[in-house]
Design an enzyme around this catalytic site. Structure first.
Site, short mmCIF file in Angstrom:
data_model
loop_
_atom_site.label_atom_id
_atom_site.label_comp_id
_atom_site.label_asym_id
_atom_site.label_seq_id
_atom_site.Cartn_x
_atom_site.Cartn_y
_atom_site.Cartn_z
N ARG A 161 34.51 44.99 36.30
CA ARG A 161 34.15 45.34 34.92
C ARG A 161 33.68 46.78 34.79
O ARG A 161 33.90 47.43 33.76
CB ARG A 161 33.10 44.37 34.39
CG ARG A 161 33.60 42.93 34.24
CD ARG A 161 32.48 42.00 33.80
NE ARG A 161 31.41 41.93 34.79
CZ ARG A 161 30.18 41.52 34.55
NH1 ARG A 161 29.84 41.14 33.32
NH2 ARG A 161 29.28 41.47 35.51
N PRO A 196 40.53 41.66 40.98
CA PRO A 196 41.36 40.82 40.12
C PRO A 196 40.52 40.27 38.97
O PRO A 196 39.41 39.78 39.20
CB PRO A 196 41.81 39.69 41.06
CG PRO A 196 40.70 39.58 42.05
CD PRO A 196 40.14 40.97 42.21
N MET A 197 41.01 40.39 37.75
CA MET A 197 40.27 39.87 36.60
C MET A 197 41.26 39.11 35.73
O MET A 197 42.06 39.70 35.00
CB MET A 197 39.61 41.01 35.82
CG MET A 197 38.55 41.75 36.62
SD MET A 197 37.80 43.13 35.72
CE MET A 197 36.93 42.26 34.42
N GLU A 198 41.22 37.80 35.85
CA GLU A 198 42.17 36.93 35.15
C GLU A 198 42.11 37.15 33.64
O GLU A 198 41.04 37.16 33.04
CB GLU A 198 41.86 35.46 35.48
CG GLU A 198 42.79 34.46 34.82
CD GLU A 198 44.22 34.55 35.31
OE1 GLU A 198 45.11 34.02 34.63
OE2 GLU A 198 44.45 35.17 36.37
N CYS A 241 36.98 31.92 41.78
CA CYS A 241 37.14 31.78 40.34
C CYS A 241 36.17 30.72 39.80
O CYS A 241 36.17 29.57 40.26
CB CYS A 241 38.57 31.41 39.97
SG CYS A 241 38.82 31.16 38.20
N HIS A 271 31.68 38.26 46.11
CA HIS A 271 31.06 38.45 44.79
C HIS A 271 29.65 37.87 44.91
O HIS A 271 29.49 36.68 45.16
CB HIS A 271 31.88 37.72 43.72
CG HIS A 271 31.35 37.93 42.33
ND1 HIS A 271 32.17 38.20 41.27
CD2 HIS A 271 30.09 37.91 41.83
CE1 HIS A 271 31.45 38.33 40.17
NE2 HIS A 271 30.18 38.15 40.50
#
Length: 319
Positions: free
Chosen positions: A224, A7-9, A98, A168
């Site tokens: 990424r 997930p990448m906000e 996050c 992460h």
């Protein structure tokens, strides 16, 4: 080996999930987070962030999507988890990673890494609120300022009923600065009996192998790296030995643009294309050469026209 799309906000939303998963190699995705405050969210909020809920919670390529929620109130998180489960979610992921200051100031995301007991209570409440057939997972960082409580936090998630954890390999303070501390994931993996998935600084097939060796994890989450190189998952699997050609990338950008225009829910498709192109600069000389020109354009059709023109010249060697 399972490969997950991160997930990448603000970047990896429904539109880009559709495009990236169409390339292949991804086993399942996690959506960008849905913020839960002190209310039961309406169905439209979940559908807006995860339109895949209308398609069996899968992308059109058949890749399942777990719905990620973020919040600090166990009861409210549980109520919203039950709501999204009733809409057809195949899995619910809880965000404990996050690093955004606005999120952390409101006691969300990585800020909760300072409160392992609350992490436990949130996961336990969510697990109790949804059918056992729906997976409950969590994503965390190594800690807020230091990784000293990383193992404790992971044990809290496991104890609360999380079926697996994505780690992460950086703290909140680390942000996205290299390196990733994969050795800490190994310590976490040794302390819990549930699957642990490694995430952070995986840009190539070689990175993936090193991460697996150091972390002890077979499963990886790609973020990424996948946006910069859409063939990365296939390369890690050994199904490709090189990146997509620039012509193939242009076709993806064209589909991305068409999807945004078709759905009409993106106010600035030109901004989204520039955003993705900026990531592609890491892998493609052509993207790097076009970016300085395209960033000055404000019309999405002109941007697309310039990109299509760039695909009529022979491919350059990728970086």
């Amino acid at each position: 080996m399972r490969l997950l799309l991160a997930p990448m906000e603000g970047l990896l939303d429904y539109y880009l999930r559709e495009i990236i998963t169409s390339v292949g190699g991804i086993d399942f995705c996690v959506s960008e987070f849905i913020r839960v405050n002190n209310t039961l969210l309406p169905s439209r909020r979940f559908y807006r962030t995860v339109p895949e809920l209308r398609n069996g919670c899968m992308t059109t390529s058949g890749v399942p999507v777990r719905v990620q929620i973020l919040g600090s109130d166990p009861i409210c998180m549980a109520e919203n988890a039950a709501k999204v489960a009733s809409l057809g979610a195949v899995g619910i992921d809880i965000n404990f990673g996050c690093p955004a200051p606005t999120v952390n100031r409101n006691r969300g995301g990585a800020a909760l890494l300072k409160e392992p007991q609350l992490m436990y209570e949130i996961v336990r409440a969510v697990r109790a609120a949804v059918p056992k057939s729906i997976s409950v997972t969590a994503k965390m960082r190594l800690g807020y300022e230091t990784p000293d409580t990383a193992v404790l936090c992971a044990e809290a998630l496991s104890g609360g009923g999380a079926e697996e954890i994505v780690v992460h390999a950086r703290t909140k303070v680390d942000g996205y600065k290299p390196p990733a501390y994969w050795e800490w994931i190994a310590k976490i993996k040794q302390s819990v009996r549930i699957p642990v998935i490694a995430n952070g600084e995986i840009w190539s097939h070689e990175d993936a192998l090193r991460c697996q060796e150091i972390s002890g994890c077979i499963d990886l989450m790609l973020g990424r790296g996948m946006i910069s190189n859409p063939a990365l998952a296939l390369m890690i699997r050994g199904e490709r030995n090189h990146s997509l050609s620039w012509h193939e990338v242009i076709r993806l950008l064209e589909k991305f643009y068409a999807l945004m225009k078709e759905n009409r829910t993106i106010n600035n498709p030109e901004g989204r294309m520039k955003q993705w192109l900026n990531y592609l600069r890491r892998e493609y000389i052509e993207a790097d050469q076009n970016f300085n020109l395209l960033k000055k354009l404000t019309d999405d059709q002109e941007i697309m026209k310039q990109l299509l023109n760039s695909s009529t010249v022979p491919d350059l060697i990728t970086k």
